[in-house]
Scaffold this active site. Structure first.
Site, PDB file in Angstrom:
ATOM      1  N   HIS A 155      50.416  48.544  26.339  1.00 16.87           N
ATOM      2  CA  HIS A 155      50.772  49.160  27.630  1.00 16.87           C
ATOM      3  C   HIS A 155      50.061  48.446  28.782  1.00 16.87           C
ATOM      4  CE1 HIS A 155      51.760  52.915  30.056  1.00 16.87           C
ATOM      5  NE2 HIS A 155      50.884  52.299  30.835  1.00 16.87           N
ATOM      6  N   GLU A 156      48.752  48.278  28.641  1.00 19.44           N
ATOM      7  CA  GLU A 156      47.989  47.668  29.732  1.00 19.44           C
ATOM      8  C   GLU A 156      48.281  46.176  29.861  1.00 19.44           C
ATOM      9  OE1 GLU A 156      46.824  49.696  31.694  1.00 19.44           O
ATOM     10  OE2 GLU A 156      46.721  51.458  30.409  1.00 19.44           O
ATOM     11  N   HIS A 206      51.219  45.757  32.086  1.00 14.05           N
ATOM     12  CA  HIS A 206      50.773  45.777  33.487  1.00 14.05           C
ATOM     13  C   HIS A 206      50.185  44.428  33.891  1.00 14.05           C
ATOM     14  CE1 HIS A 206      51.677  49.906  34.095  1.00 14.05           C
ATOM     15  NE2 HIS A 206      50.635  50.413  33.441  1.00 14.05           N
TER      16      HIS A 206
END
Length: 226
Positions: free
Chosen positions: A128-129, A132
């Protein structure tokens, strides 16, 4: 020759275990322990738990970086666009209950070791990160712009595995039609709400809804939602 003398002397290690057991029993029963001693015992347990969680996060991090296909894939894709990622890019730290991880263009990726109960959850958080991080490096995201932030949150929630049906069941959501889209939208709104430049849930919803279709359809660097 004198007969050997039997002794019941316990080793220092055994004594320490006995003392910990005794303190635990007193804490659970409330007998023989002052309020100050109870507070000190709670603080000691909290420190021990935090140390354990941090060590576990570090172990899982090394294992996932070495062996996990989605994590390896994202690291390779970041390398292709000129962003090198290694173990030092991920920091295991304690966080409040609102998050399991975070990304900062300046600080890198945060893994909230007190919010990661399994290696699978840590895998999803790392991917997820890294989505980003990928968006920030490739698309030059302006994180103060709610539409930009919303787009990256949509992509991260969709591509990381965070919205797998099994995770939604655990959270208490049982939608069977368009479950994935509903999860992605809901979690993106929750994340955008935490942006200091967002002033209300309605503002977060507006940002997510305005970019949802195009950002949900953009699965880069994956060929599809895995």
């Amino acid at each position: 020759m004198a007969d050997p003398v039997e002794t019941n002397d316990a080793s220092p290690q055994e004594m320490k275990r006995f003392e910990r057991w005794t303190k635990s029993l007193k804490y659970l029963t409330g007998l023989g322990m002052t309020e100050q001693e109870r507070k000190e015992f709670r603080d000691q347990i909290d420190v021990q738990m935090e140390d354990h969680q941090c060590r576990q996060c570090e172990v899982w991090k090394k294992t996932l970086i070495k062996n996990n296909p989605p994590v390896r894939f994202m690291m390779d894709e970041l390398h292709k666009i000129g962003k090198s990622v290694d173990e030092e890019s991920f920091k295991c730290v304690p966080c409040d209950e609102t998050r399991a991880g975070g990304f900062s263009p300046d600080e890198g990726i945060i893994l909230c070791h007190n919010r990661l109960a399994s290696k699978g959850r840590q895998e999803e958080t790392m991917v997820h990160e890294m989505v980003h991080m990928y968006d920030n490096h490739k698309f030059k995201v302006n994180w103060t712009d709610l539409n930009h932030h919303a787009c990256s949150e949509i992509r991260a929630a969709s591509l990381s595995g965070d919205c797998r049906w099994t995770n939604e069941i655990r959270r208490g959501f049982y939608t069977f039609t368009k479950q994935h889209q509903a999860c992605v939208k809901r979690r993106a709104i929750l994340s955008v709400q935490q942006n200091p430049h967002c002033h209300s849930k309605e503002e977060a919803e507006q940002a997510v809804n305005s970019v949802f279709e195009s950002c949900f359809a953009d699965t880069r660097p994956f060929d599809e939602i895995y």
